[in-house]
Scaffold this active site. Structure first.
Site, PDB file in Angstrom:
ATOM      1  N   ILE A 131     -13.753   5.177   5.142  1.00 46.56           N
ATOM      2  CA  ILE A 131     -14.195   6.582   5.178  1.00 46.56           C
ATOM      3  C   ILE A 131     -14.527   7.064   3.772  1.00 46.56           C
ATOM      4  O   ILE A 131     -15.193   8.065   3.596  1.00 46.56           O
ATOM      5  CB  ILE A 131     -13.156   7.535   5.815  1.00 46.56           C
ATOM      6  CG1 ILE A 131     -11.863   7.577   4.989  1.00 46.56           C
ATOM      7  CG2 ILE A 131     -12.900   7.203   7.262  1.00 46.56           C
ATOM      8  CD1 ILE A 131     -11.063   8.833   5.214  1.00 46.56           C
ATOM      9  N   ASP A 132     -14.035   6.334   2.747  1.00 46.95           N
ATOM     10  CA  ASP A 132     -14.237   6.790   1.360  1.00 46.95           C
ATOM     11  C   ASP A 132     -15.683   6.624   0.880  1.00 46.95           C
ATOM     12  O   ASP A 132     -16.075   7.215  -0.125  1.00 46.95           O
ATOM     13  CB  ASP A 132     -13.317   6.012   0.410  1.00 46.95           C
ATOM     14  CG  ASP A 132     -11.846   6.338   0.611  1.00 46.95           C
ATOM     15  OD1 ASP A 132     -11.548   7.219   1.438  1.00 46.95           O
ATOM     16  OD2 ASP A 132     -11.004   5.713  -0.055  1.00 46.95           O
ATOM     17  N   GLY A 159      -9.843   9.891  -0.574  1.00 45.93           N
ATOM     18  CA  GLY A 159     -10.720   9.326  -1.610  1.00 45.93           C
ATOM     19  C   GLY A 159      -9.810   8.742  -2.664  1.00 45.93           C
ATOM     20  O   GLY A 159      -9.481   9.392  -3.647  1.00 45.93           O
ATOM     21  N   ARG A 160      -9.366   7.493  -2.399  1.00 43.55           N
ATOM     22  CA  ARG A 160      -8.360   6.874  -3.254  1.00 43.55           C
ATOM     23  C   ARG A 160      -8.897   6.619  -4.649  1.00 43.55           C
ATOM     24  O   ARG A 160      -8.231   6.837  -5.638  1.00 43.55           O
ATOM     25  CB  ARG A 160      -7.919   5.566  -2.595  1.00 43.55           C
ATOM     26  CG  ARG A 160      -6.731   4.921  -3.229  1.00 43.55           C
ATOM     27  CD  ARG A 160      -6.175   3.805  -2.380  1.00 43.55           C
ATOM     28  NE  ARG A 160      -7.207   3.129  -1.608  1.00 43.55           N
ATOM     29  CZ  ARG A 160      -6.971   2.414  -0.520  1.00 43.55           C
ATOM     30  NH1 ARG A 160      -5.752   2.308  -0.061  1.00 43.55           N
ATOM     31  NH2 ARG A 160      -7.945   1.812   0.114  1.00 43.55           N
ATOM     32  N   HIS A 191      -4.462  12.124   7.050  1.00 44.55           N
ATOM     33  CA  HIS A 191      -5.058  11.220   8.039  1.00 44.55           C
ATOM     34  C   HIS A 191      -5.858  11.915   9.126  1.00 44.55           C
ATOM     35  O   HIS A 191      -6.514  11.242   9.930  1.00 44.55           O
ATOM     36  CB  HIS A 191      -3.968  10.325   8.643  1.00 44.55           C
ATOM     37  CG  HIS A 191      -3.493   9.304   7.656  1.00 44.55           C
ATOM     38  ND1 HIS A 191      -2.614   9.621   6.651  1.00 44.55           N
ATOM     39  CD2 HIS A 191      -3.819   8.002   7.480  1.00 44.55           C
ATOM     40  CE1 HIS A 191      -2.398   8.541   5.914  1.00 44.55           C
ATOM     41  NE2 HIS A 191      -3.112   7.554   6.391  1.00 44.55           N
TER      42      HIS A 191
HETATM   43  O1  F6P Z   1      -9.446   3.800   2.005  1.00 48.42           O
HETATM   44  C1  F6P Z   1      -9.366   4.700   3.045  1.00 48.42           C
HETATM   45  C2  F6P Z   1      -8.164   5.569   2.922  1.00 48.42           C
HETATM   46  O2  F6P Z   1      -8.208   6.479   3.985  1.00 48.42           O
HETATM   47  C3  F6P Z   1      -8.003   6.287   1.581  1.00 48.42           C
HETATM   48  O3  F6P Z   1      -8.824   7.423   1.484  1.00 48.42           O
HETATM   49  C4  F6P Z   1      -6.527   6.599   1.574  1.00 48.42           C
HETATM   50  O4  F6P Z   1      -6.023   6.712   0.289  1.00 48.42           O
HETATM   51  C5  F6P Z   1      -5.942   5.386   2.238  1.00 48.42           C
HETATM   52  O5  F6P Z   1      -6.945   4.838   3.056  1.00 48.42           O
HETATM   53  C6  F6P Z   1      -4.703   5.684   3.044  1.00 48.42           C
HETATM   54  O6  F6P Z   1      -4.191   4.509   3.548  1.00 48.42           O
HETATM   55  P1  F6P Z   1      -2.944   4.435   4.557  1.00 48.42           P
HETATM   56  O7  F6P Z   1      -3.454   4.773   5.924  1.00 48.42           O
HETATM   57  O8  F6P Z   1      -2.506   3.016   4.455  1.00 48.42           O
HETATM   58  O9  F6P Z   1      -1.944   5.436   4.087  1.00 48.42           O
END
Ligand code: F6P
Length: 354
Positions: A142-143, A186-187, A278
């Site tokens: 999604i990023d 947006g990691r 999420h």
């Molecule tokens: O890379 C997609 C992403 O949704 C990032 O935006 C977010 O930091 C990460 O995944 C969250 O991951 P998880 O579901 O493992 O917490």
């Protein structure tokens, strides 16, 4: 080229709206156009570590899943067969079980695998390809930060969700004369923040690609008050780098809480924070994402039919093209701080805190 009779499909890494639409398109195309059998591999490659979990995917399984978020196959961020973690004699050990996984795929009659995933899944796919597996990738996050493809499916849906949230925050911020921060995903890249900020009419946008200061943010808030705008909306990407004086607070939760606190202390304004999290990964994919996902699913199956293994399907200039997996991994696409989108935002007075 060996003849294909049966393909396996797996989804790995974080989910994204549109995964089911890719699965549906791939299953339909494989069965209806190519007359192949399709095996669903559950939870990333777990379904090959425990092959009894894998099952035949029929047209019935994919009926009605086009508008559904998530993935009917399940997914995981763990389970890399090349670095598989287990507990032996009370100790964690890391093993390469890839040969077993490849053998299990053969036992299931799988001639080629379509793997739908992000950078991590593509790294595994490349290693499997080097070990002789017929594999094709579909990029996902999604990023929207994979440089190989102009757009990834799921981004448009996440952006729509984030924009809707900024719209909703607007009215309450204005009523209460508050500073309100909306933290989006947006990691490593600020695409969701930048685009939701522009689409939602935010006043300040904070992204990892542009360093900012609390001083500048507070001056901007004060400046807005000089023309009776007593509220400010700040969209924050979760991956922003905190200014040096706040860095040690990073561990204390969402980054926007740390920023909100600092802004409140310095500006004297009432501040509220919403962390979307999420929510952005769930829900029904937008029409744009459904169409892109369908194109990717069909293109991946046709690429298998053409023997284009070791490649992933990417969108470039609105055409789907096969790109070597090796070329796609480890290459992040960040926002260009001097690009047209940032300069458009600046031209309408949006502040980046710099
Ligand atoms: O890379 C997609 C992403 O949704 C990032 O935006 C977010 O930091 C990460 O995944 C969250 O991951 P998880 O579901 O493992 O917490």
């Amino acid at each position: 080229m060996s003849e294909i009779r049966c393909i396996g499909i797996s989804t790995g890494g974080g989910d994204a709206p549109g995964l089911n639409a890719v699965i549906r398109a791939a299953v339909k195309c494989a069965i209806l156009k190519h007359k192949w059998k399709v095996i669903g591999i559950p939870d990333g490659f777990d379904g090959l570590i425990w092959p009894e979990k894998s099952f035949e995917l029929t047209l019935k399984h994919v009926s009605g899943i086009l508008p559904r978020g998530g993935t009917i196959l399940g997914t995981t961020n763990r389970g890399n067969p090349f670095q598989y973690k287990t507990i032996e004699n009370g100790q964690e050990v890391v093993r390469d079980i890839s040969q077993e996984v490849i053998g299990n795929a053969r036992k299931l009659g799988i001639d080629a695998i379509i793997t739908i995933g992000g950078d991590g899944s593509h790294k595994i796919a490349l290693e499997m390809f080097h070990k002789g597996v017929n594999i094709v990738g579909v990029p996902k996050t999604i990023d929207n930060d994979l440089s190989a493809t102009d757009v990834t499916f799921g981004f448009d849906t996440a952006l729509t969700t984030a924009t809707d949230a900024v719209d909703k925050i607007h009215t309450t911020a204005e009523s209460h004369h508050r500073v309100m921060l909306v933290e989006v995903m947006g990691r490593d890249a600020g695409w969701i923040a930048l685009e939701a900020g522009i689409a939602g009419g935010a006043h300040i946008i904070l992204i990892p690609e542009i360093p900012f200061t609390i001083n500048r943010i507070c001056r901007y808030i004060a400046q807005r008050e000089t023309y009776n705008k007593n509220f400010t909306i700040i969209v924050v990407a979760e991956g922003v780098e905190l200014p040096p004086e706040l860095k040690e607070n990073r561990r204390s939760g969402a980054v926007s809480n740390v920023l909100g606190n600092a802004i409140s202390v310095q500006s004297g304004k009432e501040v509220r924070v919403s962390v979307l999290g999420h929510i952005q990964r769930g829900g029904s994919p937008t029409a744009y994402d459904r169409i892109l996902s369908t194109r990717f699913g069909v293109a991946a199956v046709d690429l298998v039919a053409a023997g284009g293994f070791g490649k992933t399907v990417c969108l470039r200039n609105n055409r789907i093209e096969p790109v070597d997996i090796a070329e796609t991994i480890g290459r992040m696409k960040g926002v260009d701080p001097h690009g047209e989108l940032v300069s458009t935002a600046r031209s309408i007075g949006i502040c980046f805190g710099d």
